[in-house]
Structure formats: structure tokens, C-alpha cells
Design a protein around this motif. Sequence first.
Motif, mmCIF file in Angstrom:
data_model
loop_
_atom_site.group_PDB
_atom_site.id
_atom_site.type_symbol
_atom_site.label_atom_id
_atom_site.label_comp_id
_atom_site.label_asym_id
_atom_site.label_seq_id
_atom_site.Cartn_x
_atom_site.Cartn_y
_atom_site.Cartn_z
ATOM 1 N N GLY A 85 0.962 -1.612 -0.086
ATOM 2 C CA GLY A 85 0.057 0.526 0.125
ATOM 3 C C GLY A 85 0.929 1.298 0.003
ATOM 4 N N SER A 86 0.411 2.392 -0.165
ATOM 5 C CA SER A 86 0.661 3.569 -0.117
ATOM 6 C C SER A 86 0.207 4.337 0.581
ATOM 7 C CB SER A 86 1.934 4.202 -1.308
ATOM 8 O OG SER A 86 2.128 4.965 -1.844
ATOM 9 N N ASP A 87 0.631 5.773 0.872
ATOM 10 C CA ASP A 87 -0.234 7.129 0.898
ATOM 11 C C ASP A 87 -0.523 7.695 0.315
ATOM 12 O OD1 ASP A 87 -0.037 6.336 4.033
ATOM 13 O OD2 ASP A 87 1.433 7.815 4.014
ATOM 14 N N LYS A 88 0.314 7.401 -0.729
ATOM 15 C CA LYS A 88 -0.150 8.277 -2.062
ATOM 16 C C LYS A 88 -0.051 7.380 -3.630
ATOM 17 C CE LYS A 88 2.195 12.710 -1.028
ATOM 18 N NZ LYS A 88 2.337 14.259 -1.545
ATOM 19 N N SER A 89 -1.412 6.452 -3.527
ATOM 20 C CA SER A 89 -1.675 5.370 -4.130
ATOM 21 C C SER A 89 -3.112 5.810 -4.757
ATOM 22 C CB SER A 89 -2.267 4.033 -3.621
ATOM 23 O OG SER A 89 -2.446 3.906 -2.178
ATOM 24 N N ILE A 90 -2.893 5.737 -6.004
ATOM 25 C CA ILE A 90 -3.867 5.952 -7.259
ATOM 26 C C ILE A 90 -4.624 4.970 -7.623
ATOM 27 C CG2 ILE A 90 -5.478 7.367 -9.323
ATOM 28 C CD1 ILE A 90 -3.764 9.912 -7.205
ATOM 29 N N GLY A 91 -5.725 4.749 -8.113
ATOM 30 C CA GLY A 91 -5.749 2.859 -8.757
ATOM 31 C C GLY A 91 -6.327 3.480 -10.256
ATOM 32 N N LEU A 92 -6.578 2.923 -11.364
ATOM 33 C CA LEU A 92 -7.256 3.342 -12.414
ATOM 34 C C LEU A 92 -8.187 1.661 -13.032
ATOM 35 C CD1 LEU A 92 -8.170 4.905 -14.874
ATOM 36 C CD2 LEU A 92 -6.359 4.296 -15.846
ATOM 37 N N LEU A 93 -9.103 1.887 -12.565
ATOM 38 C CA LEU A 93 -10.150 1.160 -13.086
ATOM 39 C C LEU A 93 -10.789 0.885 -14.581
ATOM 40 C CD1 LEU A 93 -11.466 -1.034 -10.053
ATOM 41 C CD2 LEU A 93 -9.481 -1.357 -11.157
ATOM 42 N N LEU A 94 -10.530 0.619 -15.954
ATOM 43 C CA LEU A 94 -11.286 -0.308 -16.880
ATOM 44 C C LEU A 94 -11.845 -1.195 -16.619
ATOM 45 C CD1 LEU A 94 -7.736 2.463 -18.456
ATOM 46 C CD2 LEU A 94 -10.518 3.647 -17.567
ATOM 47 N N PRO A 95 -12.630 -0.881 -17.972
ATOM 48 C CA PRO A 95 -14.310 -2.242 -18.127
ATOM 49 C C PRO A 95 -13.796 -3.412 -19.484
ATOM 50 C CG PRO A 95 -14.833 0.577 -19.446
ATOM 51 C CD PRO A 95 -13.211 0.531 -18.609
#
Length: 364
Positions: free
Chosen positions: A38-48
Motif C-alpha cells: 500500500g501507499s499513502d499516495k496510491s491511485i488506482g485506475l479500473l477500466l471496463p
Amino acid sequence: MNATMRRIVIGTTAVSMAFAVAACGKAGDDDSDSGSGGSDKSIGLLLPDSVTTRYAKFDKPYFDAKVKELCADCKLEYANAAGSAATQAQQVSSMITKGVKVIAISAVDSAAIKSSIQAAVDKGIKVVAYDRLAQGPVSAYISFDNEKVGQLQGQSLLDAMGDKATPKAKVVMINGLASDPNAALFKKGAHSVLDGKVDIAYEQAGDWDDKVAAQKMSAAITQLGAKNIAGVYSANDGMAGGIATVLKGAGISTVPLTGQDAELSSIQRILAGTQASTIYKAYKPEADGAAELAVALLDGKSIDSLAATKLTSGSGDEVPSNLLTPVTLNKDNIEDTVIKDKLYTVAEICTGEFAAACKTAGLQ
């Protein structure tokens, strides 16, 4: 080890295996820049899905680049659901486990993903609905004015039909996936322009799948007769490709066909005369806007200036939104749209069989 402890170990192992399958299975590509931690600055992208060209070629790289520009030490997580709502739900669970702080998601099924979004929000994760307005407590939404997209598609079909656009002219309408809220908006917008001006004699969902759309087009020809079809509305370019193949096979060469997404193959069909138009939605402003929202939410900043409009989702949630403006693309404005924006080069478009058509259109 007593029986109770064995049950706990077995249960924990099963959950871990389930997440591993969700992350690594063929059903949806899943990768990250941050590994499993994990990370305090983690961003996820979920595409369809992986059948629509734009997601892997444009949306993901643009989103990633903008996040890195705004937040050099941010960690990025990515997964593609390959058209499966169940896979996407597992991917949300995986991102929750990884400790992602913000998720940008383009939902396969806007209603089915609601409980997953709620689970993420319950863990303190902010959710940005990307391109499709998902149900549940999302923090922001960015897309294009999708009803306007449908209106532009409908008008471009009428324009291409010219004086053949009469109330008795039979039009085939192949819509998108029923579970995609955007598909309903495209359909609504198109109907608002087409109804009463032409006869929508055959209408079915093509599910954003070229093979399904081709099957539906074949059925329409069987039902209506090849000579009786005056125009075809396709909700996107992927389906238009399958439809164009069927039309060619049936000897139908002068019937205008619409699309959406400005895929390279559709630009070439437009030049060749087998597709009349598409809708250009500049991917970079949309992906950049999503990244800006994600980073602002990560940093706890206001998003009022980034999403000034309010929309109500299917679950009744009022969502701050940013709606971008779509553009009709036809043979006359290829250079001023996709080439000017460096989506494609003339060399990419004007290959082999399309060289002569490019020359005629002034693309050199």
C-alpha cells in the motif's frame, strides 16, 4: 493445531487465493507501478474492457502521465475488467486490500458496482467515476455530455442521408450495452433527433461487441430487406466495424453508418466511404481531468473548480461532475481534430489502400 485454528487458516488462504485469481487471471489485465504494498499516495485506475481500442492506447497512458506530473511520488495501480462486472468487483476488492487511496473507475455495470464502491468508501477511499457515471457514493464524475453525443450521432446520420431522410425511410439502430448508463444517454439523444424524421424499423443492443453488432445487422437485413435500409445508427466504432463488414457482404454500399470514439479504423472507413461519421471525444482532456480530480481528492483539496456541474446518478447520489464537449467527425474535419490533436498521424491513417482516399481528402 485445533479444528478452529485450521478453519481460520483455510479460510484466510481461500481469500488470498481469490484475490490472486482476480489480480492475475486472463479475465482482466492487472498491473501496477507499486507492487503489492500500500501507499499513502496510491491511485488506482479500473477500466471496463479490452475490446475498445481507446482504453489501453489512450486513456491509461494519458491518466498515468498526468498523475505523475501532478504527484511525482504517487503510486499507480491498474486493472482492466475485460467486460466482466464480476471481475471488476474483484478488482475493487483487490485495490482495497492494497491500500489504494483513490480509485478512478469506468464501470462495466453501473448498478452492479455500487456495493463495491460502497465498500471502498467505507474504507476511506475516494472514488472518481470515469467516463461512465457509476452508482454509489462517488466523489466526482468526469465524462462527455453523453446525451449530446447521441444528438450529434443522430444529426450526422440525417445529414448523411440527405433528402432520403423521410418519415418512411427505414433506419437500423444498434445501441450499446444495456448496463452502461452512457449507452442509455446516447440512445436517448439519438432518438430525440431521429424520431419522427425517419422510421427506426429495427433496434437492438449490440453490447459494444463487433460480433454481436454484426449478428444484429444480419438479422435486420433479413427482416427488412437490403434494399429497404436507408441508414444505420451504430453507437460506437467497434460495432460499426462489424456492421460495415456485414453491409459490404450484403452488397449495401451507399447506406450511411455512424459511430463513436474516432478509432483509427473508423477514420479509414470514413475516408473510404463505408462510414459516414464518428464522434470525436478528445481522450487527453478527459484522462487529464480524471487525474486532476484523483490527485486533488488524494490531497484533500477542493474539487469545486474541477467539477462544477451536479448530476444525479442512478442510485440517487448527487455527484460533482465535469462534462466535456464532443465533436462530430467526418471527412471534412479529420485534419482539424484527430491529426491536430496528435491522436494519429497522416502516415498512420493513410496506409496502402487508403492512400488515394487520403489524397482526395487533402491529407498528405
